[in-house]
Design a protein around this motif. Structure first.
Motif, PDB file in Angstrom:
ATOM      1  N   UNK A  12     -48.287  56.713 -42.088  1.00 21.50           N
ATOM      2  CA  UNK A  12     -48.645  56.557 -40.684  1.00 21.50           C
ATOM      3  C   UNK A  12     -49.412  55.259 -40.490  1.00 21.50           C
ATOM      4  N   UNK A  13     -49.283  54.707 -39.279  1.00 22.44           N
ATOM      5  CA  UNK A  13     -49.900  53.431 -38.935  1.00 22.44           C
ATOM      6  C   UNK A  13     -50.936  53.688 -37.845  1.00 22.44           C
ATOM      7  N   UNK A  14     -52.165  53.266 -38.123  1.00 23.77           N
ATOM      8  CA  UNK A  14     -53.249  53.416 -37.159  1.00 23.77           C
ATOM      9  C   UNK A  14     -53.463  52.106 -36.410  1.00 23.77           C
ATOM     10  N   UNK A  15     -53.968  52.223 -35.200  1.00 23.79           N
ATOM     11  CA  UNK A  15     -54.222  51.089 -34.323  1.00 23.79           C
ATOM     12  C   UNK A  15     -55.165  50.081 -34.994  1.00 23.79           C
ATOM     13  N   UNK A  65     -53.184  51.545 -47.602  1.00 31.88           N
ATOM     14  CA  UNK A  65     -52.510  50.265 -47.818  1.00 31.88           C
ATOM     15  C   UNK A  65     -53.177  49.140 -47.046  1.00 31.88           C
ATOM     16  N   UNK A  66     -54.116  49.460 -46.186  1.00 28.96           N
ATOM     17  CA  UNK A  66     -54.870  48.450 -45.460  1.00 28.96           C
ATOM     18  C   UNK A  66     -54.144  47.895 -44.246  1.00 28.96           C
ATOM     19  N   UNK A  67     -54.673  46.791 -43.739  1.00 23.20           N
ATOM     20  CA  UNK A  67     -54.123  46.139 -42.554  1.00 23.20           C
ATOM     21  C   UNK A  67     -52.898  45.323 -42.952  1.00 23.20           C
ATOM     22  N   UNK A  68     -51.778  45.619 -42.310  1.00 28.24           N
ATOM     23  CA  UNK A  68     -50.532  44.905 -42.599  1.00 28.24           C
ATOM     24  C   UNK A  68     -49.904  44.437 -41.298  1.00 28.24           C
ATOM     25  N   UNK A  69     -49.187  43.335 -41.401  1.00 22.54           N
ATOM     26  CA  UNK A  69     -48.469  42.798 -40.255  1.00 22.54           C
ATOM     27  C   UNK A  69     -47.214  43.643 -40.028  1.00 22.54           C
ATOM     28  N   UNK A  88     -51.405  54.066 -43.997  1.00 23.49           N
ATOM     29  CA  UNK A  88     -51.888  55.102 -44.911  1.00 23.49           C
ATOM     30  C   UNK A  88     -50.706  55.926 -45.382  1.00 23.49           C
ATOM     31  N   UNK A  89     -50.772  56.362 -46.647  1.00 23.37           N
ATOM     32  CA  UNK A  89     -49.713  57.183 -47.239  1.00 23.37           C
ATOM     33  C   UNK A  89     -50.325  58.458 -47.782  1.00 23.37           C
ATOM     34  N   UNK A 102     -50.090  54.890 -34.180  1.00 23.42           N
ATOM     35  CA  UNK A 102     -49.040  54.124 -33.512  1.00 23.42           C
ATOM     36  C   UNK A 102     -47.648  54.608 -33.941  1.00 23.42           C
ATOM     37  N   UNK A 103     -47.468  54.890 -35.218  1.00 24.89           N
ATOM     38  CA  UNK A 103     -46.195  55.386 -35.751  1.00 24.89           C
ATOM     39  C   UNK A 103     -46.470  56.283 -36.954  1.00 24.89           C
ATOM     40  N   UNK A 104     -45.525  57.176 -37.234  1.00 25.76           N
ATOM     41  CA  UNK A 104     -45.613  58.013 -38.428  1.00 25.76           C
ATOM     42  C   UNK A 104     -44.205  58.396 -38.868  1.00 25.76           C
TER      43      UNK A 104
END
Length: 134
Positions: free
Chosen positions: A29-32, A64-68, A82-83, A107-109
């Motif tokens: 999942x991707x957090x803001x 996984x931290x902040x990614x583009x 995050x995984x 934002x997405x999962x």
């Protein structure tokens, strides 16, 4: 009459005490990206607690931290990844994904059920990561 015998690969299933099969899942999942460090920890803990309350067993958790991002999502060009890799009953997943949909920080999962080959690959990947950390 045609006799078709197909070779199928089944996902590994663990039998828990409640007579439910526990499948192996992986959720990314991707957090803001505008969230503070404490807000990110709070969001991750919320989902961890939800799964443990539903009887899931965690195999691994990775930040996984902040990614583009490959493309903008909600006008944001990056996000905190995050995984979670866990074992849970199939009924848990729909309510787990509903929690993601309700949380505006996500934002997405994507949740995927892992078959035996994916489980083996994930174990190999984790072992490789542990060697790098050591």
């Amino acid at each position: 009459m045609v006799d078709s015998k197909k070779s199928t690969t089944f996902a590994p299933q663990i039998f828990n005490t409640k007579n439910n099969f526990m499948n192996h899942y992986e959720t990314v999942f991707i957090l803001n990206p505008v969230l503070s460090e404490t807000q990110i920890k709070e969001a991750v803990e919320k989902f961890e607690n939800f799964l443990t309350a539903k009887g899931a067993e965690f195999v691994s958790k990775e930040n996984w931290g902040l990614k583009k991002l490959a493309y903008p999502i909600q006008n944001k060009k990056s996000g905190f990844y995050h995984l979670f890799e866990f074992k849970a009953a199939g009924e848990v997943i729909s309510s787990f994904e509903l929690e993601f949909k309700r949380d505006e920080r996500v934002m997405r999962f994507l949740t995927v059920k892992l078959d035996k080959h994916a489980v083996a690959w994930a174990e190999k990947r984790r072992a490789k990561l542990n060697i790098k950390k050591a």
